[in-house]
Design a protein around this motif. Structure first.
Motif, short mmCIF file in Angstrom:
data_model
loop_
_atom_site.label_atom_id
_atom_site.label_comp_id
_atom_site.label_asym_id
_atom_site.label_seq_id
_atom_site.Cartn_x
_atom_site.Cartn_y
_atom_site.Cartn_z
N SER A 726 -36.42 -26.16 43.27
CA SER A 726 -35.01 -25.70 43.79
C SER A 726 -35.13 -24.62 44.68
O SER A 726 -36.30 -23.99 44.67
N LEU A 727 -34.30 -24.49 45.68
CA LEU A 727 -34.23 -23.23 46.73
C LEU A 727 -33.02 -22.59 47.00
O LEU A 727 -32.05 -23.49 46.65
N ILE A 728 -32.95 -21.46 46.82
CA ILE A 728 -31.81 -20.70 47.15
C ILE A 728 -32.04 -20.06 48.56
O ILE A 728 -32.98 -19.25 48.70
N ASP A 729 -30.84 -20.15 49.11
CA ASP A 729 -30.92 -19.40 50.49
C ASP A 729 -30.07 -18.28 50.27
O ASP A 729 -28.89 -18.27 50.02
N LEU A 730 -30.75 -17.11 50.17
CA LEU A 730 -30.13 -15.78 50.02
C LEU A 730 -29.12 -15.45 50.98
O LEU A 730 -28.10 -14.85 50.56
N SER A 731 -29.35 -15.75 52.33
CA SER A 731 -28.35 -15.56 53.31
C SER A 731 -27.03 -16.05 52.85
O SER A 731 -25.85 -15.42 53.28
N ALA A 732 -26.83 -17.41 52.58
CA ALA A 732 -25.71 -18.04 52.34
C ALA A 732 -24.98 -17.19 51.25
O ALA A 732 -23.86 -17.18 50.80
N ILE A 733 -25.89 -17.08 50.08
CA ILE A 733 -25.36 -16.41 48.93
C ILE A 733 -24.64 -15.05 49.19
O ILE A 733 -23.74 -14.53 48.83
N LEU A 734 -25.47 -14.22 49.84
CA LEU A 734 -24.78 -12.81 50.41
C LEU A 734 -23.66 -13.02 51.18
O LEU A 734 -22.93 -12.09 51.21
N SER A 735 -23.60 -14.00 51.82
CA SER A 735 -22.43 -14.20 53.06
C SER A 735 -21.34 -14.66 51.96
O SER A 735 -20.00 -14.04 51.78
N ILE A 736 -21.42 -15.43 50.79
CA ILE A 736 -20.42 -15.78 50.09
C ILE A 736 -20.06 -14.56 49.18
O ILE A 736 -18.68 -14.32 48.92
N LEU A 737 -21.03 -13.70 48.67
CA LEU A 737 -20.71 -12.39 47.94
C LEU A 737 -20.00 -11.43 48.80
O LEU A 737 -18.93 -10.85 48.34
N SER A 738 -20.08 -11.56 50.17
CA SER A 738 -19.44 -10.72 50.91
C SER A 738 -17.99 -11.14 51.00
O SER A 738 -17.14 -10.36 50.95
N SER A 739 -17.71 -12.17 50.85
CA SER A 739 -16.38 -12.81 51.06
C SER A 739 -15.53 -12.53 49.70
O SER A 739 -14.46 -12.12 49.71
N ILE A 740 -16.47 -12.54 48.51
CA ILE A 740 -15.78 -12.52 47.31
C ILE A 740 -15.48 -10.90 47.16
O ILE A 740 -14.26 -10.57 46.99
N ILE A 741 -16.32 -10.11 47.66
CA ILE A 741 -15.97 -8.56 47.82
C ILE A 741 -14.74 -8.23 48.65
O ILE A 741 -13.89 -7.42 48.48
N ASP A 742 -14.57 -9.25 49.73
CA ASP A 742 -13.60 -8.80 50.47
C ASP A 742 -12.32 -9.16 49.88
O ASP A 742 -11.09 -8.75 50.06
N LYS A 743 -12.35 -10.25 49.04
CA LYS A 743 -11.15 -10.76 48.30
C LYS A 743 -10.81 -9.76 47.31
O LYS A 743 -9.58 -9.57 47.01
#
Length: 872
Positions: A726-743
């Motif tokens: 399994s592989l996690i792309d942290l850049s994508a995760i951080l982008s999602i977290l950024s949008s969550i914090i924005d919400k």
């Protein structure tokens, strides 16, 4: 006293001042609207959770375990209930053969009729049943849109290819946030083994869903099976438990938002207190005349008390109406944060609370300036021109102050469920208010001293002199503007701190790609693949699954007979992930004890284990070769200090571990401080090298890709060559977290807007109130020859300087408050951007100046003769 006469007098006396009183009444309305909306929203949310709790978990009872059951355990689980479903949840990469893309997802391998409550919402709806009996899958709808997939295309999970039967819109146990981080993919459980993803060390969550007859007492059943589940390291959940946990989570959110609304209400009440104080000063001659006509002090006091109560009641009624309307908007503002569909209904309890709070707080804050009525004597009609008889200290002020503080503290206690937190909340408000008041007082004294001998232009001197003239509004405006600025700034600064942590995690010095579930025989090949792509291997971490069998000689069975040490028993039922290494990572440091990097031959420090201390790999093998099992000294292990404190363990305490069937005795050799908020592998237990190398384990590799294109290409290579990794792309995760914090920030700013609105109302009202005091002064200036431009400049300088000082003080308070939150609450580095703060400072100054000049326009447009005749 004649109540009817008092009410009639209060009504008649307010006729010439209703516009001013109604304006201040608006500040109460804004705060009450926020509170009623939040209270109603909380009631709607609790009711919706109660109604939809069963559909949240999709069953009456669930059991979860981190390892597959043995034969005896499977037999017991089957006896709990005849109607059940099985599911295995794990995170994995999936591959889209259509376009060569890959994505990290949560795979749910399902067998049975789950969900029993609610449904798998799919497109087409028949896919919710159709995928279960063939090699097909349900794929998250947003994921399909993102990668251009449609029904009938295929995905590859591990070694198997599945046809997409349908798009998944919604499922039980699925939140919007988790779906954003790891979209859900359903496959039939019968194909789980063939995917190759179920191996020793794989992180799989095993779940069993049960449905019972309607008359079954599920809570009693849970009490009956809980001891057995705890003994075998399994957890459970009922509808009542999910309802309680969900309610608590969102109760905290509603409490926080209630405090934001309450802060807005307090801000408005500061304006009310100032307005009543000035109002009573202007009414002092009228009150003195009333006293001459035989009106007693209690009657005069009640007349104006009724006026204040009327302001509070009418303002609360308006606020309640606005809050009920706002209640229908909040579900849209918080929709992405909610686990259920909120059904809105009028909450009479919330309406009643809003009315009572508005009335009580208006009376509390209005009562203080009303005390001065008691000292207005009939003789004041003669003395008013040269002295005020009611400026001496009134001992009744202190009980009123105590009542205000007690009310604020009790309200905060209701929201926070903690007297300590409520006390800190109240103390913070008092300190902010005291600081702003001291700034205002100091400002007046400094300006008075400067202006005495200054040779500045007349308009400049007069503009600054207005800040310390008698009956000025400097203190109330500094407090109102400063508190509004501080509250709004804290919201922005807090969001900056969280976003700054994400930026730190995504910096060039940090890994942005994590590969895990790597078996030992795959490690070298993956190393070669990573290096062939020109990527660095930043860190390789071995991970082992283990359990605690005994703590300081106490086993789980021994703890059952004791009423104490239940925290130990809980720890023994939990499956742990640990590692071994000969160095400390950049996210941890030793706080107590001695770090031992290696034991065995060649070790230079720490407790040495004899040769042959490394563990064998045969499951169930005796522990004779392991350190601490009779062959040598216990292995020194480093323990995370928070976990050690939770279990009450200290340096030198012994812990016996079960590592995949083999026992290992360890001694707490050191305690570590771990920065859990960093994007890096962190552990509660770290063993020294030279002990666990031969134990069953899997690896995690941290690396970094140069761009999104390189990351996508690397993911494709990994999925094709290593389907089980399994592989996690942290850049994508951080982008999602950024949008969550924005919400989340949007939701918080939505509520903070009520504080902004209240601050604007108080500002407008304070300036408008000062308009009546400076009317005669401005007319006299014009009579003495001052031009309209000079009067305009005087007012502009006054309000601009007032807004600047207030905003700067509010920003300093916000910086201090944000620093404390970052250090003690979030435990994050403190960093904020100066540009938004400067922008907010400019906006506050412009608003203050603009509103002040707009209110002064009426003064300039009136002729001097008209005003002088009015005064006569």
């Amino acid at each position: 006293m004649n109540l009817r006469w008092l009410l009639l007098m209060a009504w008649r006396d307010s006729r010439k001042n209703r516009s001013r009183l109604f304006l201040f009444m608006g500040s109460i309305s804004a705060g009450i609207a926020a509170l009623v909306a939040i209270y109603s929203f909380g009631a709607d949310l609790n009711r919706s959770v109660d109604e939809q709790a069963a559909s949240l978990i999709g069953a009456d009872f669930t059991v979860s375990a981190n390892r597959p059951p043995d034969t005896a355990q499977a037999r017991y689980l089957a006896q709990i209930g005849p109607t059940r479903s099985e599911e295995e949840q794990f995170n994995s990469m999936i591959f889209f053969p259509k376009n060569g893309s890959s994505r990290f997802v949560q795979v749910r391998a399902l067998q049975g009729g789950f969900p029993y409550y609610g449904q798998l919402e799919t497109q087409p709806q028949s896919a919710a049943v159709g995928f279960r009996n063939k090699q097909a899958a349900l794929v998250d709808h947003s994921l399909m849109l993102q990668y251009g997939m449609k029904v009938g295309d295929s995905i590859k999970v591990g070694y198997l290819t599945f046809i997409i039967e349908g798009a998944l819109d919604k499922a039980p146990n699925q939140s919007g946030f988790s779906a954003s981080l790891a979209p859900v993919v359903y496959i039939p459980l019968t194909y789980m083994t063939a995917t190759g993803l179920s191996q020793r060390g794989s992180r799989i969550l095993y779940k069993w869903y049960y449905q019972f007859a309607k008359d079954t007492d599920v809570d009693a059943l849970a009490d009956r099976v809980t001891p057995w589940l705890d003994q075998h390291g399994m957890s459970h959940e009922t509808v009542a438990m999910r309802k309680e946990n969900t309610g608590k989570a969102f109760e905290n959110m509603t409490h926080f938002l209630s405090l934001v609304g309450f802060a807005a209400l307090l801000l408005g009440c500061i304006g009310v207190a100032s307005a009543v104080q000035i109002y009573i000063r202007e009414k002092s001659p009228t009150i003195a005349v009333m006293r001459c006509l035989g009106v007693t002090v209690p009657k005069a006091f009640c007349i104006y008390l009724f006026q204040v109560a009327g302001i509070g009641l009418i303002g609360s009624l308006i606020g309640v109406g606005a809050g009920v309307l706002l209640q229908w908007i909040l579900p849209m503002a918080f929709g992405d944060l909610l686990p259920v569909e909120v059904k809105t209904a009028i909450s009479w309890t919330a309406i009643g609370q809003g009315l009572v709070i508005g009335l009580v707080i208006a009376l509390l804050f209005g009562f203080l300036p009303l005390l001065s009525i008691r000292r207005i004597t009939p003789l004041y009609t003669l003395r008013s021109s040269y002295e005020r008889s009611f400026q001496s200290l009134d001992p009744w002020r202190f009980p009123v102050y105590l009542g205000m503080i007690a009310f604020i503290t009790c309200f905060a206690r209701i929201q926070m469920k903690s007297w300590t937190q409520a006390a800190f909340f109240t103390l913070g408000l008092l300190l902010a208010y005291a600081l702003l008041t001291l700034v205002a007082i100091g400002l007046r004294r400094v300006l008075r001293s400067i202006m005495r001998n200054s040779r500045w232009r007349f308009s400049v001197r007069q503009g600054f002199a207005n800040l310390y003239r008698p009956n000025n509004q400097t203190i109330v405006l500094v407090v109102a503007i400063g508190l509004s600025t501080a509250l709004v700034s804290v919201m922005f600064f807090t969001q900056d701190i969280l976003m700054g942590q994400l930026a730190l995690a995504s910096s060039k010095s940090q890994a942005n790609t994590i590969l895990f579930d790597i078996q030992t025989d795959q490690e070298k090949s993956l190393d070669s693949l990573i290096k062939a792509q020109g990527m660095p291997v930043l860190e390789k971490v071995p991970i082992l699954s283990m359990r605690i069998n005994a703590i300081k000689g106490f086993t789980s069975d021994a703890l059952k007979k004791l009423d104490t040490l239940q925290e130990w028993r809980w720890a023994m039922g939990e499956e742990l992930r640990a590692t071994y290494r000969d160095h400390l990572s950049t996210t941890e440091y030793i706080t107590k004890g001695k770090w031992t990097p290696r034991v065995g031959p060649g070790s230079t420090s720490g407790a040495a284990a004899p040769p042959g201390a490394s563990m064998g790999t045969t499951p169930g093998a005796p522990s004779g070769g392991a350190p601490g099992a009779g062959a040598g000294a216990p292995v020194p292990v480093s323990m995370e200090e928070g976990y050690a404190k939770r279990l009450g363990l200290h340096i030198g305490d012994l812990i016996r571990f079960n590592v995949q069937g083999m026992e290992l005795t360890a001694e707490v050799g050191s305690l570590r401080k771990v920065e859990w908020n960093r994007m890096q592998t962190n552990f509660r237990f770290v063993f020294p090298a030279g002990v666990l190398e031969d134990a069953p384990q899997f690896r995690v590799i941290l690396t970094r890709t140069a761009s999104q294109e390189a990351s996508a290409h690397f993911q494709q290579l990994v999925v094709r060559q290593f389907p089980t990794v399994s592989l996690i792309d942290l850049s994508a995760i951080l982008s999602i977290l950024s949008s969550i914090i924005d919400k989340i920030g949007y939701a918080i700013h939505f509520m903070a807007s009520f504080s902004i609105l209240t601050g604007l109302i108080v500002l407008i009202a304070s300036v408008r109130n000062s308009k009546y005091q400076r009317l005669q002064e401005s007319v006299l200036l014009r009579t003495l020859g001052a031009s309209r431009r000079q009067v305009w400049t005087i007012n502009a300088l006054e309000y601009f300087f007032l807004g600047a000082i207030s905003a700067i003080t509010g920003l300093l308070i916000a910086v201090l408050g944000s620093w404390m939150m970052a250090r003690y609450l979030f435990k994050l580095p403190f960093s904020i951007h100066a540009l938004p703060a400067i922008g907010l400072l400019g906006v506050v100054c412009l608003l203050t100046t603009g509103i002040g000049l707009l209110n002064s326009r009426g003064i300039l447009n009136r002729s001097t003769l008209e005003v002088l005749r009015t005064e006569v």
